[in-house]
Design a protein around this motif. Structure first.
Motif, short mmCIF file in Angstrom:
data_model
loop_
_atom_site.label_atom_id
_atom_site.label_comp_id
_atom_site.label_asym_id
_atom_site.label_seq_id
_atom_site.Cartn_x
_atom_site.Cartn_y
_atom_site.Cartn_z
N LEU A 1 -5.14 8.81 -0.33
CA LEU A 1 -6.57 8.86 -0.60
C LEU A 1 -6.91 9.85 -1.70
O LEU A 1 -7.80 9.61 -2.54
N THR A 2 -6.22 10.99 -1.75
CA THR A 2 -6.58 12.04 -2.71
C THR A 2 -5.80 11.96 -4.01
O THR A 2 -6.21 12.53 -5.04
N GLY A 3 -4.63 11.29 -4.01
CA GLY A 3 -3.80 11.25 -5.19
C GLY A 3 -3.01 12.52 -5.41
O GLY A 3 -2.55 12.79 -6.54
N LYS A 4 -2.81 13.31 -4.38
CA LYS A 4 -2.12 14.60 -4.51
C LYS A 4 -0.65 14.52 -4.14
O LYS A 4 -0.01 15.54 -3.90
N GLY A 5 -0.11 13.31 -4.08
CA GLY A 5 1.32 13.16 -3.80
C GLY A 5 2.13 13.30 -5.08
O GLY A 5 1.61 13.34 -6.20
N ALA A 6 3.45 13.31 -4.89
CA ALA A 6 4.35 13.53 -6.04
C ALA A 6 4.58 12.27 -6.85
O ALA A 6 4.89 12.34 -8.04
N VAL B 1 0.81 -1.20 0.00
CA VAL B 1 0.00 0.00 0.00
C VAL B 1 0.85 1.27 0.00
O VAL B 1 0.46 2.31 -0.53
N GLY B 2 2.05 1.17 0.58
CA GLY B 2 2.92 2.33 0.62
C GLY B 2 4.00 2.31 -0.43
O GLY B 2 4.89 3.17 -0.43
N GLY B 3 3.95 1.31 -1.34
CA GLY B 3 4.99 1.17 -2.36
C GLY B 3 6.24 0.56 -1.80
O GLY B 3 6.50 0.57 -0.58
N SER B 4 7.08 0.00 -2.67
CA SER B 4 8.38 -0.58 -2.28
C SER B 4 8.23 -1.62 -1.17
O SER B 4 9.06 -1.69 -0.26
N GLY B 5 7.15 -2.38 -1.22
CA GLY B 5 6.95 -3.46 -0.25
C GLY B 5 6.40 -3.02 1.08
O GLY B 5 6.29 -3.82 2.00
N VAL B 6 6.03 -1.75 1.22
CA VAL B 6 5.48 -1.24 2.47
C VAL B 6 3.98 -1.58 2.54
O VAL B 6 3.21 -1.21 1.64
N ASP B 7 3.58 -2.29 3.62
CA ASP B 7 2.21 -2.80 3.69
C ASP B 7 1.30 -2.00 4.62
O ASP B 7 0.16 -2.40 4.86
N GLU B 8 1.77 -0.90 5.15
CA GLU B 8 0.87 -0.06 5.92
C GLU B 8 1.39 1.38 5.93
O GLU B 8 2.59 1.63 5.84
N ILE B 9 0.45 2.32 6.00
CA ILE B 9 0.77 3.75 6.03
C ILE B 9 0.23 4.32 7.33
O ILE B 9 -0.97 4.15 7.63
N THR B 10 1.08 5.00 8.08
CA THR B 10 0.65 5.60 9.35
C THR B 10 0.84 7.11 9.38
O THR B 10 0.25 7.78 10.22
N ASP B 11 1.65 7.64 8.50
CA ASP B 11 1.88 9.07 8.45
C ASP B 11 0.66 9.76 7.88
O ASP B 11 0.14 9.40 6.82
N ALA B 12 0.14 10.77 8.58
CA ALA B 12 -1.10 11.43 8.19
C ALA B 12 -1.01 12.06 6.81
O ALA B 12 -1.97 12.00 6.03
N THR B 13 0.15 12.69 6.49
CA THR B 13 0.31 13.31 5.18
C THR B 13 0.25 12.26 4.08
O THR B 13 -0.40 12.44 3.04
N GLU B 14 0.92 11.12 4.31
CA GLU B 14 0.88 10.05 3.30
C GLU B 14 -0.52 9.47 3.17
O GLU B 14 -0.94 9.11 2.06
#
Length: 1011
Positions: free
Chosen positions: A573-578, A555-568
């Motif tokens: 959810l919004t697709g507004k990342g780089a 879910v977090g890319g590069s094998g990362v299976d969870e996201i906890t950082d609020a900005t991420e």
């Protein structure tokens, strides 16, 4: 009549299949199974030595008194007890028992405690019963035979004679009816003897003769063949038979023959007066439940035996002391090698035909015969079926739906399973299967509770772990039941267990819509240090939630299976990342949990999907841009038009949502099972903020009007109350209009008072698309492996198909209550077949397929207005038979002349092209009529025989390629479908045809296809 199979108890898992008996005649006891000495009890029942009570019980655990033992011995030895009445010397014998006691006393079989006391109410002991039976065999003819202790000598001789085999009571202990039966059967199989005069000293005097010392006895022999009926020893005894008691008492009418039962286990088959008593398997040397390894089998059978297995593995070589090995699964032989079965250190499964033979829920029995040099390995699986209705008392049947395993039965009969009345609708039934028949049945255990965890091998419910049964896993590996069920922790589930506590079927592990939430990226913001998202629950509630974590594969890319950082989280959810995965919006359905601070952990669903697509109301395939997903009556649609949120349940209630020019409708759906590949949606969110919505849809699926129940006045309105079948349920509806009784309505509309209006659509033959109405005339129903034929129409059955059977007054014997105005049943496809099996029905069926003009059945109503008893047979090809005489009444043979010419007995004057042969049975004087109808119910062929000159099995044959039947002296001519009149030159059009043959021994109904 098929052989009666006992329905076995689940009190002990191992008795599900062990000791299975089969009874061909007579009543079998409801309280006797393989836990008792079933073989003995039922053989003695057949010969009239021991019988049960008036309630059908044998009472195997009841002790036997000495009086009752006298009755058993009198029955066994066939004494005419009435001639002994009043001759017993004992003063303590009741009148009912006195003739039996007197007969046994007079013939030297029994004795009293003293000259006047018999002690008839005392329980008979093992030693006492053994002495009676030994005397019947010819032993203990002299007082000197008893030595210093009668009990010691009796026990010694009884052991040598085999009287105590399978009897575990001590010599001075009381015997039960179960044990007495076994001892008497042992005696029937024991060798009779005669005094040889060589062991005692005889002193003769004037008028007396005294023998002192123990006498000797020789086996009785004879050259009469009747003495080879229980045990034939003549081959090894110079052509002489050794006389067994049962052979002598019954003059060879009681026979026992070694062989095997339906599972392939070594067994004995008994007959009395040529009538089958039963087949009883021997006790195995080794029994296993679960995985059997090559090492375990090697260890138990033994190194010496394994080393002496014949190189031709399936053949025993007695002369060279080489063992033959045979393996069967559910009675079917499988191919094995020595290495498949035996390896001293191996933990691998034993195998056959290249597959693992054993596993959870599988019973394996091993029989080693060191005289015949055979090793027989029998593997017995347990499968599951479900009752589709309550036990039918009038027909003595139970309709079932086979869920796993090879069974083809759609109903079970009381004559086969004597506990059938104990089963009711929806009961799960464990069964074993061999020789093309269900052998045993037992009620399955249903476990319900909260799922704590699950793996590919097991599920834990309320703290208990349940492993999958092998047959469950095998079915899934072969594509059965849409993969192993995906359980979700925290949800409730209901599972079915086999006799060994293994999970054999899943009753309900359906997705709980309350555990899922739709997250809308458009409403996601950063509020301080938290990501806050707009979310919709399945009931249409909208709320803003704080997202603590998002979990999912990569879910977090590069094998990362969870996201906890609020900005991420916000960017995800919004697709507004780089960069990916944060540069694409992820509005979708998520499962979730909530912590004590009201923060949500979202888990990505594997089958959730978001698409741009219009929504088509009242359509199974409801998306214009994604026809792979389908809806059903349980699908929940949450539609947000930007100002209001509306929830619709079921595809027939769903609105039509059309994007405005230059805009899109955003649809997110979640499949029924979050972890499997089912193609039905459970939850659908529709963002209709840039769309038009037409929700003037019908309120329900289908409504069949049964009758006008009553009429009443409401203000100025006359209100009609109708009995109807609405969505498969019998209910009533009101209408101020006149509805058509006996018709089906679809796209039903109601007024403000929720009364059905007459602008609801009536189902007609011209309804078109997915709607079909077809007349039934002398039609039959067939179902096999997902394919259903109703009359001449073929369907495949959708997974969640809803099938209803409506029997109208006058439907005939197919009704349970012929006086009823109607009967309504919800059935499976197999249940529909079994309900109408043996009948040709007339009426109408109404079908809704899953999409326009396809054959996948979504909903079916079969309305029966008349029925006739009859038979149906098999559909044959020329490769199926070698002789026309092999066809039985009801059979249909379709083929080309060139292929049929090779069948013995085929007509020699057949025209070129296709032909159909229809078999029937008739008696002399019968007048037979053959009628063939096309898929529209129109008659296309008719032929009459006149009075039959003889009886037997006959067949009509009809040319399908324009041959004039009249040219062969027949009255039948093929009728042009288009012209509707006799046209001998007309070729039969491709399609399915129904036929009836009326007037013979049985009416015959069926169908055939012209390709």
């Amino acid at each position: 009549m098929r052989n009666l199979k006992r329905a076995l108890s689940l009190a002990l898992a191992s008795v599900m299949v062990m000791g299975l008996m089969v009874v061909g005649t007579g009543a079998s006891y409801v309280d006797v199974s393989s836990e008792q000495n079933q073989e003995a009890i039922e053989v003695l029942q057949a010969v009239g030595v021991m019988t049960g009570d008036e309630n059908g019980n044998f009472n195997p655990d009841a002790n036997v008194t000495r009086n009752e033992m006298a009755v058993v011995m009198s029955n066994l030895l066939d004494y005419t007890v009435s001639s002994y009445k009043g001759t017993a010397p004992f003063s303590d014998v009741p009148s009912w028992a006195e003739p039996y006691v007197a007969a046994c006393y007079t013939n030297g079989i029994i004795a009293g405690y003293d000259a006047k006391t018999f002690g008839g109410n005392d329980s008979v002991t093992t030693g006492q019963a053994a002495l009676m039976l030994l005397k019947a065999l010819g032993y203990f003819q002299y007082q000197s035979d008893f030595g210093d202790d009668w009990l010691v000598e009796t026990t010694k001789q009884g052991s040598l004679a085999g009287l105590f085999d399978d009897v575990d009571t001590g010599a001075t202990q009381a015997l039960t009816r179960n044990d007495v039966a076994q001892m008497v059967l042992n005696a029937l199989e024991a060798t009779m003897v005669q005094y040889s005069g060589n062991g005692g000293t005889t002193i003769k005097g004037d008028g007396y003769e005294i023998t002192t010392g123990k006498a000797t006895y020789d086996d009785r022999t004879s050259t009469d063949k009747k003495y080879g009926k229980i045990n034939d020893e003549s081959a090894n005894n110079n052509g002489k038979y050794i006389v067994q008691l049962g052979e002598d008492l019954y003059d060879g009418d009681l026979t026992k023959r070694p062989g095997s039962d339906d599972f392939g286990r070594p067994a004995n088959s008994w007959k009395y007066q040529s009538t089958e008593v039963g087949t009883y398997s021997e006790a195995p040397d080794y029994t296993y439940v679960g995985k059997v390894t090559k090492g375990t089998l090697y260890s138990d059978v033994g190194k010496t035996v394994v080393n002496n297995i014949n190189s031709t593995i399936g053949t025993a070589d007695v002369n060279n002391q080489k063992y033959g090995v045979t393996v069967s699964v559910d009675g079917t032989p499988v191919t094995v090698s020595k290495g498949d079965l035996f390896d001293s250190n191996s933990s691998a499964h034993i195998q056959g035909d290249g597959k693992n033979l054993t596993g959870n829920g599988v019973q394996t029995e091993v029989y080693v015969d060191n005289s015949a040099y055979t090793i027989e390995i029998c593997v017995i699986n347990t499968y599951v079926m479900q009752a589709t209705g309550d036990y039918n008392e009038s027909k003595e049947t139970l309709n079932v739906d086979v869920l796993s395993g090879p069974a083809k039965e759609n109903s079970l009969d009381l004559e086969d399973f004597d506990t059938l009345a104990a089963y009711g609708e929806d009961d799960y039934i464990l069964y074993t299967y061999a020789n093309n028949e269900v052998q045993t049945i037992a009620k399955a255990t249903l476990v319900q509770g909260e799922v704590e965890s699950s793996t590919k091998n097991s599920v834990t419910i309320d703290g208990t772990s349940y492993s999958y049964a092998k047959v469950r896993s095998d079915d899934t590996a072969a594509g059965g039941e849409d993969g192993l069920t995906a359980f979700t922790a925290g949800e409730n589930a209901s599972i079915v267990l086999d006799a060994y506590g293994k999970l054999i079927w899943v009753d309900d592990a359906s997705l709980s819509v309350g555990n899922y939430i739709y997250v809308d990226a458009a409403d996601t913001t950063m509020l301080g240090k938290n990501a806050v998202a707009g979310a919709y629950t399945a009931d249409g509630t909208y709320d803003e939630i704080t997202v603590k974590k998002i979990k999912g594969d990569n879910v977090g890319g590069s094998g990362v299976d969870e996201i906890t950082d609020a900005t991420e989280i916000y960017e995800y959810l919004t697709g507004k990342g780089a960069s990916a995965p944060f540069n694409t919006a992820h509005k979708n359905w998520y499962s979730y949990t909530v912590d004590s601070s009201d923060r949500y952990t979202l888990t990505v669903t594997s089958t959730g999907k978001t698409v741009k697509s219009d929504v088509v109301g009242e359509s199974v395939r409801f998306l214009t841009a994604d026809t792979s997903i389908r809806g059903n009556s349980d699908t929940v649609f949450i539609v947000d038009d930007g100002s209001d949120i509306t929830v619709y349940t079921g595809v027939n209630s769903a609105p039509t949502v059309t994007a405005k020019s230059g805009k899109d409708v955003i649809v997110s759906y979640l499949k029924v099972d979050d972890k499997a590949s089912k193609s039905y949606a459970s939850l659908v969110f529709v963002d209709a903020s840039d769309a038009t919505i037409d929700d003037s849809t019908a309120s329900s699926d289908l409504m069949f009007v049964l009758k006008l129940n009553k009429t009443y006045k409401d203000a100025n309105d006359t209100v009609n109350v109708y009995d109807v079948v609405l969505n498969g349920e019998k209910t009533t509806v009101e209408s101020t209009d006149t509805l058509a009784v006996g018709e089906m309505y679809y796209k039903i509309k109601t007024d403000s008072d929720e009364r059905v209006t007459d602008d609801s659509k009536v189902f007609t033959t011209a309804a078109g698309g997915e709607y079909r109405k077809v007349a039934l005339v002398n039609a039959t129903v067939e179902y096999s492996s997902g394919a259903l034929r109703v009359g001449t129409t073929d369907f495949t059955v959708a997974e969640d198909a809803q099938i209803n059977l409506v029997l109208m007054k006058g439907a005939g014997d197919v009704m349970n209550d012929s006086a009823a105005d109607f009967e309504v049943y919800s059935v499976s496809a197999r249940g529909l077949e079994s309900s109408l099996k043996g009948y040709a029905v007339s009426g109408t069926f109404y079908a809704v397929t899953t999409e326009d003009d396809n054959d996948e059945l979504g909903t079916l109503y079969v309305v029966v207005k008349g029925s006739s008893d009859g038979i149906t047979g098999s559909t044959l090809t020329p490769d199926d038979i070698d002789n026309m005489n092999e066809m039985e009444a009801g059979d249909v043979l379709v083929g080309d002349k060139d292929d049929i010419d090779g069948i013995t007995g085929a007509p020699s004057d057949m025209a070129e092209g296709g032909h159909v042969f229809l078999a029937f049975e008739a008696s002399k004087g019968d007048e037979i009529t053959l009628t063939i109808t096309d898929s529209d119910g129109d008659v296309v062929y008719k032929e009459e025989t006149g009075e039959m000159s003889k009886g037997g099995t006959f067949h009509f044959y009809v040319s399908l390629t324009g041959h004039n039947a009249a040219a062969d002296g027949k009255s039948g001519t093929w009728v042009s479908e288009d012209a509707g009149n006799a046209n001998p030159g007309e070729e039969a059009a491709k399609g399915t045809y129904a036929f009836s043959i009326i007037g013979g021994t049985d009416n015959v109904y069926g169908a055939f296809t012209v390709e």
